[in-house]
Design a protein around this motif. Structure first.
Motif, short mmCIF file in Angstrom:
data_model
loop_
_atom_site.label_atom_id
_atom_site.label_comp_id
_atom_site.label_asym_id
_atom_site.label_seq_id
_atom_site.Cartn_x
_atom_site.Cartn_y
_atom_site.Cartn_z
N PRO A 54 0.97 -1.08 -0.19
CA PRO A 54 0.12 -0.06 0.07
C PRO A 54 1.03 1.03 0.04
O PRO A 54 1.89 1.26 0.63
CB PRO A 54 -0.64 -0.25 1.32
CG PRO A 54 -0.56 -1.58 1.72
CD PRO A 54 0.74 -2.09 0.92
N LEU A 55 0.51 2.11 -0.61
CA LEU A 55 1.38 3.30 -1.02
C LEU A 55 1.54 4.14 0.37
O LEU A 55 2.48 5.36 0.05
CB LEU A 55 1.10 3.94 -2.28
CG LEU A 55 1.21 3.42 -3.85
CD1 LEU A 55 1.00 4.28 -4.70
CD2 LEU A 55 2.61 2.87 -3.78
N ASP A 56 0.99 4.20 1.26
CA ASP A 56 1.05 4.63 2.42
C ASP A 56 1.98 4.02 3.45
O ASP A 56 2.18 4.49 4.67
CB ASP A 56 -0.15 5.14 3.08
CG ASP A 56 -1.02 3.84 3.55
OD1 ASP A 56 -0.61 2.98 3.26
OD2 ASP A 56 -2.19 4.29 4.26
N TYR A 57 2.57 2.84 3.16
CA TYR A 57 3.75 2.40 3.75
C TYR A 57 4.95 2.53 3.01
O TYR A 57 5.14 3.10 2.00
CB TYR A 57 3.61 0.60 3.48
CG TYR A 57 2.56 0.23 4.51
CD1 TYR A 57 3.03 -0.83 5.61
CD2 TYR A 57 1.06 0.07 4.31
CE1 TYR A 57 2.28 -1.20 6.41
CE2 TYR A 57 0.41 -0.45 5.12
CZ TYR A 57 0.75 -1.20 6.29
OH TYR A 57 -0.02 -1.78 7.21
N GLY A 230 9.96 -6.32 2.92
CA GLY A 230 8.54 -5.70 2.60
C GLY A 230 7.50 -6.34 3.41
O GLY A 230 6.55 -5.70 4.07
N GLN A 231 7.44 -7.41 3.83
CA GLN A 231 6.57 -8.36 4.55
C GLN A 231 6.80 -7.54 6.14
O GLN A 231 5.96 -7.44 6.67
CB GLN A 231 6.90 -9.75 4.63
CG GLN A 231 5.99 -10.38 5.40
CD GLN A 231 4.34 -10.34 4.81
OE1 GLN A 231 4.12 -10.30 3.64
NE2 GLN A 231 3.34 -10.47 5.82
N LEU A 232 8.19 -7.45 6.51
CA LEU A 232 8.44 -6.97 7.77
C LEU A 232 7.61 -5.55 7.82
O LEU A 232 7.16 -5.19 8.75
CB LEU A 232 9.87 -6.77 7.71
CG LEU A 232 10.23 -6.17 9.32
CD1 LEU A 232 9.87 -7.11 10.43
CD2 LEU A 232 11.69 -6.22 9.56
N LEU A 233 7.81 -4.49 6.93
CA LEU A 233 7.14 -3.52 6.99
C LEU A 233 5.54 -3.59 7.14
O LEU A 233 5.01 -2.77 7.93
CB LEU A 233 7.30 -2.75 5.63
CG LEU A 233 8.73 -2.17 5.48
CD1 LEU A 233 8.95 -1.33 4.15
CD2 LEU A 233 8.86 -1.07 6.85
N GLU A 235 4.10 -5.93 8.46
CA GLU A 235 3.61 -6.40 9.93
C GLU A 235 3.84 -5.29 10.99
O GLU A 235 3.20 -5.20 12.08
CB GLU A 235 4.60 -7.47 10.31
CG GLU A 235 4.45 -8.62 9.60
CD GLU A 235 5.70 -9.89 9.61
OE1 GLU A 235 6.28 -9.52 10.69
OE2 GLU A 235 5.69 -10.87 9.14
N MET A 236 4.65 -4.18 10.54
CA MET A 236 4.85 -3.14 11.44
C MET A 236 3.64 -2.01 11.52
O MET A 236 3.84 -1.32 12.15
CB MET A 236 6.18 -2.35 11.24
CG MET A 236 7.34 -3.12 11.89
SD MET A 236 8.88 -2.40 11.56
CE MET A 236 10.01 -3.63 12.41
N GLY A 237 2.82 -2.14 10.30
CA GLY A 237 1.53 -1.40 10.52
C GLY A 237 1.83 0.05 10.55
O GLY A 237 1.05 0.76 11.18
N ARG A 238 2.53 0.67 9.57
CA ARG A 238 2.66 1.86 9.34
C ARG A 238 3.37 2.62 10.54
O ARG A 238 3.65 3.95 10.65
CB ARG A 238 1.69 2.50 9.00
CG ARG A 238 0.86 2.40 7.76
CD ARG A 238 -0.26 3.10 7.46
NE ARG A 238 -0.98 2.53 6.35
CZ ARG A 238 -2.19 1.71 6.42
NH1 ARG A 238 -2.50 1.28 7.41
NH2 ARG A 238 -2.77 1.30 5.29
#
Length: 351
Positions: A54-57, A230-233, A235-238
């Motif tokens: 998602p482009l807000d990540y 990318g998957q780690l990002l 999981e961190m929920g923004r």
């Protein structure tokens, strides 16, 4: 514009001029109709994977203080926000309800492509003994890649008052978009071998991983490196954790000369990763006059290889690994935004 007008000497190991004196897409020239057919031949199930975050990540500006999440706003209609706007107001015979919006977007905040105007170098191309700033194939700042000199005309805070614009009149991202960026993708699963450990991957480790998984890269392939970042990002929920981000997941060692030679010799058309910069940033053993981003220098400046960053590759990687596959059809054009030096992307892998 011709080669003789822009440079007499080209950097060692570069391919300047090999695709023509005015070439602006570099190794994307290798995405021939045959490579598209090879990509299509990898489609067996008809399943598609979205390879964009998602482009807000990632959220916030931890990864890069100059890049911020997109700001999404409605347009204005008759002095009111144009969101859930009733065209007829109180007229019961007019039933239309309208939404219309705009976005202020940092082009390289999330899943992205680097254009060939993203990174240049100082190099003595005209042989006068004085290095000058240049980009791929000898294109020059100010003449071909222009930007404002006043900081008031740069940055999101002053966007309404900006008096001039930045513009890559050569090497802009629209040149990449015009190629359609479609062909055979090849995934190298670094995460499956090293997990989320921060490892600087050089030639030896990369070759051992490819050999163990039976991965082959041929001329014109687009190579995707799965690190799990990318998957780690996601999981961190923004809310990315700075300490975790700086010590997580594999990166390429841009100082490894044999790795750079492999990138040259393999003929790969594009290099993509799900991490922040593909390579270690800051670079391994950075000192002196060497490029601070040596792999960027090698790819963008010397070879015309576009770099993709912050893609989401884990679902695709897991699916491919479970079936002992590593190839797929990749369709990944950037926005056709004239003059931009980078672009968001919504890549699609079809298997």
């Amino acid at each position: 514009m011709t080669t003789s007008q822009r440079w007499k000497n080209r950097p060692d190991g570069s391919n300047w001029g090999d695709f023509g004196p005015d070439d602006q897409v570099g190794r994307l020239n290798l995405l021939t109709p045959e490579k598209v057919r090879q990509g299509v031949a990898e489609v067996r199930e008809g399943l598609a994977f979205c390879l964009s975050l998602p482009l807000d990540y990632p959220g916030g500006n931890i990864l890069n203080p100059r890049r911020h999440p997109p700001a999404l706003r409605p347009t204005v209609r008759n002095g009111r926000p144009n969101m859930n706007y009733r065209l007829g107001d109180d007229d019961p015979d007019v039933t239309d309800v309208i939404c219309d919006d705009l976005v202020i977007l940092h082009t390289q905040y999330s899943t992205q492509w680097d254009s060939l105007a993203h990174v240049g170098q100082l190099f003595d191309a005209d042989g006068d003994g004085k290095p000058e700033a240049l980009y791929y194939n000898g294109f020059r700042p100010d003449e071909h890649v222009r930007g404002p000199s006043d900081p008031k005309d740069a940055g999101g805070a002053n966007i309404a008052e900006a008096r001039s614009t930045s513009e890559a009149q050569a090497l802009g991202i629209e040149k990449m978009a015009e190629t359609c960026v479609q062909g055979r993708g090849v995934l190298i699963d670094l995460h499956a071998r090293v997990g989320r450990e921060r490892v600087a991957v050089g030639y030896d480790l990369l070759m051992s991983i490819m050999e163990a998984d039976g991965v082959e890269v041929e001329s014109g392939d687009m190579v995707c490196l799965h690190t799990g970042f990318g998957q780690l990002l996601l999981e961190m929920g923004r809310k990315p954790d700075p300490a975790s981000m700086s010590n997580a997941c594999a990166v390429l060692n841009g100082r490894d000369g044999r790795l750079l030679n492999w990138i040259t010799d393999s003929g790969l058309a594009a290099l993509i990763a799900d991490n922040y910069a593909v390579e270690a940033h800051p670079a391994v053993n950075h000192s002196g006059c060497c490029a601070s981003l040596p792999l960027h220098e090698h790819c963008l400046f010397k070879l015309g290889i576009h770099l993709g960053e912050l893609w989401l590759l884990t679902p695709l990687a897991d699916w491919l690994r479970s079936r002992k596959r590593h190839r797929f059809l990749l369709t990944a054009p950037p926005l056709r935004l004239p003059g931009a030096v980078g672009s968001p992307a919504t890549p699609v892998a079809t298997v």
